[in-house]
Design a protein around this motif. Structure first.
Motif, mmCIF file in Angstrom:
data_model
loop_
_atom_site.group_PDB
_atom_site.id
_atom_site.type_symbol
_atom_site.label_atom_id
_atom_site.label_comp_id
_atom_site.label_asym_id
_atom_site.label_seq_id
_atom_site.Cartn_x
_atom_site.Cartn_y
_atom_site.Cartn_z
ATOM 1 N N GLY A 33 3.105 -6.321 3.115
ATOM 2 C CA GLY A 33 4.151 -6.891 3.963
ATOM 3 C C GLY A 33 4.587 -5.930 5.050
ATOM 4 O O GLY A 33 4.787 -6.323 6.212
ATOM 5 N N CYS A 36 1.838 -5.766 7.693
ATOM 6 C CA CYS A 36 1.903 -6.928 8.595
ATOM 7 C C CYS A 36 3.062 -6.816 9.578
ATOM 8 O O CYS A 36 2.923 -7.121 10.769
ATOM 9 N N LEU A 37 4.213 -6.384 9.070
ATOM 10 C CA LEU A 37 5.393 -6.274 9.930
ATOM 11 C C LEU A 37 5.135 -5.295 11.071
ATOM 12 O O LEU A 37 5.520 -5.541 12.224
ATOM 13 N N ALA A 143 3.281 -11.965 6.486
ATOM 14 C CA ALA A 143 4.248 -10.955 6.061
ATOM 15 C C ALA A 143 5.269 -11.575 5.120
ATOM 16 O O ALA A 143 5.612 -10.996 4.079
#
Length: 309
Positions: A33, A36-37, A143
């Motif tokens: 996550g 992705c962020l 995400a």
């Protein structure tokens, strides 16, 4: 702390994200996550996630292959890992700067910058709070899916006592994104026929003591007879968690020369007991390692004494 971490991320062109060995949904959810962020908001940066693959969780995210020289000018971030010995891939030491993001009680202080919040339900919830504090950031469906997975995994689908109003606010932010939640839950809780068969063995053979301690021992030959691995067996730790009068329980799975112990509790805090046996974790959910079945019996005796109090 969130602002300081964002400042660090902005300063580096290469970012490598680690997490703990034998990853669970929160380890992979927070690692993936966060990756992705960063990629969604800083597409010019090179962002990698590393560590051993988790066969049953590959549907969440898969790892990158990174050469050692990539670490030379990299920012390294370690997610969801309380102590250094449990970090997957020892190359985390090779980066230029090291950040730790974790929600476990501190047992090993490491990194140039530490963000540790034991009040958070999960490290994924902490990563989500970066987006909540900076709503100008973009949050993609993937995400959101990964961070939601981490929160669901470490809260037992919002059943555990670590859930707070902040946890529900974070989940609410994430489910606004239209990722396929039904598919996610189907994959997360899917079990092979062999695991279901072994689960039947666990239900038939676990022991419940007068102090309210439940335990089951799964030897390596037994696990192999079902054509499974120790990791497959360990996933069955909550098979008998709903038994009346159960206060705490442990599932032992033999893996080579060691025996993994997955310890769970409804009442007494167990993380200090886990630390005694080369492990650690949360007050209600921890892991440990013993070297023999005799040592496993000692762990059971200690857990019985703890519950007797």
């Amino acid at each position: 702390m969130i602002d300081e971490i964002l400042n660090q991320i902005k300063q580096y062109d290469t970012i490598i994200i680690h997490r703990h060995v034998r990853p669970d949904p929160d380890a992979l959810g927070s690692q993936g996550g966060l990756s992705c962020l960063i990629k969604d908001n800083f597409p010019q940066k090179n962002v990698y996630i590393v560590g051993e693959e988790a066969a049953d969780l590959r549907f969440l995210v898969t790892m990158d292959t990174v050469d050692e020289d990539v670490y030379e000018e990299a920012l390294v971030i370690v997610c969801d890992t309380a102590n250094r010995e449990r970090i997957s891939d020892n190359r985390y030491r090779l980066g230029r700067h090291l950040l730790k993001i974790d929600h476990h009680p501190i047992v090993d202080s490491y990194g140039d910058l530490e963000w540790v919040d034991p009040q958070a339900s999960s490290t994924s919830e902490m990563i989500c709070s970066i987006y909540q504090r900076h709503p100008e950031l973009t949050l993609s469906q993937n995400a959101a899916r990964l961070l939601f997975a981490g929160i669901v995994g470490d809260t037992g689908r919002f059943q555990f006592s670590n859930v707070t109003s902040a946890t529900f606010r974070a989940a609410s932010e994430l489910v606004r994104l239209p990722f396929d939640r039904q598919s996610f839950f189907n994959q997360l809780y899917e079990r092979s026929l062999a695991q279901v068969r072994l689960n039947g063995y666990v239900l038939e053979h676990f022991t419940l003591t007068e102090e309210g301690v439940g335990y089951v021992k799964l030897t390596q030959p037994l696990i192999h007879a079902y054509h499974l691995t120790a990791a497959d067996a360990s996933s069955l730790v909550n098979s008998f968690s709903n038994v009346a009068h159960l206060k705490a329980w442990v599932l032992f799975s033999e893996e080579g020369k060691v025996i993994r112990a997955r310890i769970r509790s409804k009442a007494p805090s167990i993380n200090q007991l886990a630390e005694k046996y080369h492990g650690g974790g949360h007050p209600m959910a921890s892991g440990a390692t013993v070297s023999s079945w005799e040592e496993a019996d000692q762990l059971i005796a200690d857990l019985r004494a703890l519950c007797a109090k």
